[in-house]
Design an enzyme around this catalytic site. Structure first.
Site, mmCIF file in Angstrom:
data_model
loop_
_atom_site.group_PDB
_atom_site.id
_atom_site.type_symbol
_atom_site.label_atom_id
_atom_site.label_comp_id
_atom_site.label_asym_id
_atom_site.label_seq_id
_atom_site.Cartn_x
_atom_site.Cartn_y
_atom_site.Cartn_z
ATOM 1 N N GLU A 1 32.046 65.139 63.836
ATOM 2 C CA GLU A 1 32.439 64.466 62.589
ATOM 3 C C GLU A 1 31.228 63.840 61.911
ATOM 4 O OE1 GLU A 1 35.326 61.689 63.962
ATOM 5 O OE2 GLU A 1 33.891 60.536 65.144
ATOM 6 N N ASP B 1 29.646 53.119 60.222
ATOM 7 C CA ASP B 1 29.548 54.410 59.525
ATOM 8 C C ASP B 1 28.574 54.376 58.358
ATOM 9 O OD1 ASP B 1 31.603 55.294 61.239
ATOM 10 O OD2 ASP B 1 33.138 54.582 59.861
#
Length: 569
Positions: A245, A72
């Site tokens: 997301e 991420d």
């Protein structure tokens, strides 16, 4: 770990050597104090099958840029300096902060969550905690916005220096139920927070989510005004897209570009982009979405990179565009133990839209370097084959982590040794055991250490552990059974196993220091030991290490390996 944490832990110091060329000679000869496991040194060495063919030239770099469990990525630039952060879930310290000048060579400069009282991970599963942080810089202040899943929700922390100290969290109640927030600072002085959240009304299907936006006051660190849905479901609602997301917003040529991950974090992962003339929409999707994915490639290809997505785009001072993103390197099928890693690729622009991979394009193992002055390698390698030796004669590096927040002082470095106090907290207890570890960064890795430990009672044990979660770990441990000292191979392959694991093999061992080895080759592992003054002896050979894979263990983290100690009570 900063001075605040060290003070909280009663002055306990951790130590790190670099890649020193010390030998294995010189074991401690005196018996260790009661209830203490002492480690003289630890070595990590690793390589990957692809290394033989993926050799970057002088003007090239190697992917991934951050090997091992560094998922991420989010990036920001301040002049000629680049700063990147990763998820760390319920490991502590959390949210590693990196610095680079060339986008290729990275040095960890901080952990933004480095004080036990900043966030409370309680007894959360290791894949809860801090998800997908986003970093930005504005008007002399660095901002990290993030979600602590199952531990108080969305928050912002700030720092004047990215090396810290980072502030205590300020929580954002308007974002309740959402994850993956990011901040966008517009040229007109306004700031906006984006996040993944539930859609309006009842979700139409499993994985139906939305991207929301709301204004943000950078001084009070509060959101305000109406919340608006920018994307409902995904870029093509007719196909019931899942798990939109990780949104990020940036501006280029008068357009606001909204980029987000879609498809979930497994093999269908991808990156999509939309654009608008206003930050709060409406947004039009790129007709050629996704602009990053590997899901259209054939299964069974050699040396695959899969699950690519969760990108963040950055423009260099020279006008180039680049994107760090996560992807994985399976050793078989969808099996990988080392977690999701940070890769880097250039971004090109066509007809006003960004392009990272074209249909059928394989993510390259090596690529031409950014047009930036070459940076200096950090004190620790972050990719390629390498070896690291820790002599425990200086403070531990920032790469060392534990499970959840420490509640007391159970480790220290002194006299050239890492010393662990065994406590009645096990690896399967969803607590903070006496276990400190570094990430496994290669498909093929070997960790060795030399330990002095005298178990006093049945139930006392210490040694070397490779752990993916509280329910999935493999260990070689020195223990006591019926008054006899024994060496054990222990495994916990699922929550169905006892919390202290199953004994695979057990042998008696004489008193004295012992060397321990944990070797992993893809989906198999071997455990070996060497008694004082003796040769290596195999305890378990080619045992199943797929239990440490994300596919079997579940979750979002990667395997960490390091010393461990536990007492009977």
């Amino acid at each position: 770990m900063n001075r605040t944490m060290l003070a909280l832990l009663s002055g306990a110091a951790l130590a790190l050597s670099g890649c020193a060329a010390a030998t294995d000679a010189g074991p401690a000869t005196a018996p260790p104090p009661a209830n203490l496991a002492q480690f003289d040194w630890l070595t990590y060495r690793g390589s990957d099958p692809v290394d033989a063919q993926a050799k970057p030239g002088p003007d090239e770099f190697r992917n991934p840029i951050l090997q091992g469990y560094y998922p991420d990525p989010s990036i920001t630039r301040v002049g000629e300096d680049y700063y990147l952060v990763n998820s760390s879930f319920a490991h502590f310290p959390g949210i590693p902060v990196w610095h680079s000048r060339d986008l290729v060579n990275w040095t960890q400069i901080a952990n933004a969550i480095d004080r036990p009282d900043q966030l409370d991970f309680k007894s959360l599963g290791l894949s809860r905690g801090v998800f997908a942080p986003a970093i930005e810089h504005h008007d002399g202040t660095f901002y990290i916005i993030n979600t602590c899943v199952d531990c108080d929700g969305n928050f912002v922390i700030t720092a004047k220096d990215p090396r810290g100290p980072w502030s205590d969290p300020v929580f954002l109640p308007d974002l309740v139920g959402g994850i993956d927030p990011s901040i966008f600072f517009d040229a007109d002085g306004r700031a906006w927070v984006l996040n993944n959240g539930a859609p309006v009304g009842t979700p139409r299907y499993d994985g139906h989510r939305a991207i929301w936006i709301q204004q943000f006051d950078a001084k009070s660190l509060k959101t305000f005004g109406p919340r608006t849905v920018l994307v409902d479901g995904g870029v093509d609602p007719s196909k019931n897209p899942v798990w939109i997301e990780g949104p990020h917003l940036f501006k280029k040529d008068g357009w606001y570009y909204l980029t987000a991950a879609e498809g979930g974090t497994a093999v269908n992962h991808s990156q999509v982009v939309l654009r608008s003339r206003r930050p709060d929409g409406p947004y039009t999707p790129n007709p050629n979405n996704p602009f990053l994915t590997q899901r259209d490639l054939p299964e069974g290809r050699p040396n695959p990179v899969t699950s690519a997505g969760h990108a963040d785009l950055i423009e260099t001072q020279n006008g180039e565009w680049w994107a760090p993103f996560l992807a994985v390197r399976p050793y078989s099928g969808d099996l990988y133990n080392i977690g999701r890693e940070t890769f880097l690729m250039p971004v090109t622009w066509e007809n006003g839209w960004p392009v990272i991979t074209r249909p059928g394009q394989v993510i390259p193992w090596t690529a031409k370097r950014p047009n930036l002055p070459p940076g200096k390698p950090g004190p620790l390698p972050t990719n390629g084959p390498f070896s690291v030796r820790y002599a425990f004669d200086r403070p531990l590096g920032m790469e060392w982590v534990m499970l959840r927040n420490p509640r007391d002082s159970w480790y220290r470095v002194e006299d050239g040794m890492l010393k662990l106090t065994p406590r009645a907290v096990g690896l399967g207890d969803n607590g903070n055991p006496s276990f400190i570890a570094r990430r496994q960064q290669h498909l093929d890795a070997t960790v060795e250490t030399q330990m002095l430990f005298e178990p006093r009672r049945d139930g006392d044990r210490a040694g070397l552990v490779g752990l993916q979660s509280d329910d999935a770990w493999l260990a070689i441990l020195l223990a006591r059974k019926d008054g006899q000292r024994v060496i054990r191979a222990v495994v916990r392959s699922s929550a169905k196993d006892p919390r202290d694991g199953r004994i695979l093999v057990e042998r008696p061992i004489a008193v004295g220091p012992v060397r321990l080895r944990l070797s992993v080759t893809g989906g198999t592992a071997s455990l070996a030991y060497a008694p004082s003054g003796g040769d290596w002896r195999t305890l378990v050979d080619n045992t199943d290490a797929t239990i440490l894979s994300t596919q079997k263990a579940g979750g979002f983290v990667g395997t960490v390996i390091g010393p461990f100690a536990q007492s009977a009570n």
